[in-house]
Design an enzyme around this catalytic site. Sequence first.
Site, PDB file in Angstrom:
ATOM      1  N   GLY A 316      -5.022 -17.440  29.332  1.00 22.55           N
ATOM      2  CA  GLY A 316      -4.609 -18.410  29.176  1.00 22.55           C
ATOM      3  C   GLY A 316      -3.562 -19.382  29.779  1.00 22.55           C
ATOM      4  N   SER A 317      -3.852 -20.421  29.501  1.00 22.07           N
ATOM      5  CA  SER A 317      -2.249 -20.925  29.499  1.00 22.07           C
ATOM      6  C   SER A 317      -0.950 -20.687  28.788  1.00 22.07           C
ATOM      7  CB  SER A 317      -1.750 -22.056  29.186  1.00 22.07           C
ATOM      8  OG  SER A 317      -2.607 -22.865  30.259  1.00 22.07           O
TER       9      SER A 317
END
Length: 601
Positions: A316-317
Amino acid sequence: RPAARPQVRRRRALGDQGTRLRGGLAVLLLLLLALGGRLLHLQGLDSDGYAASAEGQRVVESTLIAQRGTITDRHGEVLAMTVEGRLVYGEPRNVAAATCLPAAPGSPEPEPCGAEATAEALSPLLGVPAAELEDKLADTDRAYVVLARDLSPETGAAVRELGLVGVGVSSEPRRQHPGGDLAASVVGFTNSEREGAGGVELALDDLLAGTDGTSVAEVDSKGRVIPSAEQQRTEPVPGTDVQLTIDRDLQWYAQQQVAAKVAETQAESGTAVVMDVQTGQVLALATAPTFDANDPGASPAEHRGNPAISEVYEPGSVAKVVTAAMALEHGVVTPESVLTVPDTMQVAGRTFHDSHSHPTEQLTFTGVMVQSSNVGTIKVALELGAERLREGFTRFGFNSKTGLGLPGESRGLLPEVADWSGTSIATIPIGQGVAANVVQVASVFATIANGGVRVAPSVVGATLDDSGRATPVPPAETRRVVSEDVAKQIQLMLEGVVSEEGTAPLAAIPGYRIAGKTGTAQRVVDGRYQAGNYTSSFVGFAPADAPRLVTAVVLQGTGKAGYYGGAVAGPVFKDVMGFALRSLQVPPTGTTAPALKLHAG
């Protein structure tokens, strides 16, 4: 005439007797010839074979088990050691042949005898079901069966006191882990044959095991050693002691915090990794759930591994750090570059969203990172291009083993550009469509914290000889990934993430400058993203302006009680990193983070 007839009969009888004597002599001669031939055969043709058979019955060779090396933490605290143990064995044929006597006067029950009664008597002491013991003791096709091993001397003594026919106790070293589940996923465990079966125990089995010795002795007909006979002995060579980079106290604390958060959020699992920025040494590698290394069979197989390196996930981020570093390295943007950022955008027919709805904003690239904007990151990635983006992930260690050398490690997933779909240029920059293990992700942030130089992670610090003298392992491999200027720019940008305007104010540690990045990603289950099932993470380093430690916290299967990385993983980071800074006596720098410009104007 009447007197002459008996005389004729006597001559015939003498003749018959002579025939019998001659026949008997012939038979005797044949027997003597047969015995002589057999004797000649035994002493001549078969003499070597029979001599060897006699020697085999008279001479017994025994194995002298080598002492397995001890595994300690970085301060010499024992994590795994070999102690005196006992093995209980059975002789089914002796059990079957035993005479079972009735109860003695005044005794309510007879002495245990036979397979069933013997098994019932042993079961409570050995912790093995009586039915299982009975099956072994009733198998008269076998002369010897192992009933239980890895027992304490006290248990062995208790078995001896029972005085059971056909049951014996012998000495056998056993592996003991004083901390039970402490660092079990790193240290690993051994099997019933005293071989490494997981973790460092398996990875360094040849080093730890040593070399068994042998003892050759002559015995009498009852198997007793003849003291005056010639004996040969080759002494065993003890295994080498291994010192890990793990800090026992920090490891214990990290395990407690991760396990508590997994229980609180009803997550499937959790991991926390603490690394030294400059050396790459892993100081803690905690997983939950885990297992007791003294009794690994009591836990499911999936809990006996090391998910921090064996399980991969879409980060993810947190992967936006790689995208940002490569964009800065190639001059696509600067921290102050202004981007027009709506809350959605389309790439290859698919709509991508930011984590929350917002009007179109004018954000600096620093603001894009601090607020973890998917749209802003994708815009920068489109300018960077697929080839340079993938190259960046490769340089940071994706799709490569970390260097820990532990068994079961996965390289992760980083598809070739030729295999990218139309949306890959949008998903990979924000950490989807690419997978890594937790140590790989921690290494990315350690590289940024170390001025752009990657130091391969390590978990083994030194080996020790018989005198306790340590020989450090060779220094970890290093390579420059991005320039020092780019690393410094990223460090400063990531400080904004723990500010009130960022996504992880709950990760802030009073008195210290902290830099890091949150990650919140839907999990892939059976090839599809599953709603309500998330990976929540926070990875950061401290002090931000003079980095010493990196801590990565990843929780899998969140969503039942919160799932945003800053809210779920951030507090665990704060507790574990705070404990690490205090225990290693890393003082605050005393400096103040400069104000970051997040918006244009």
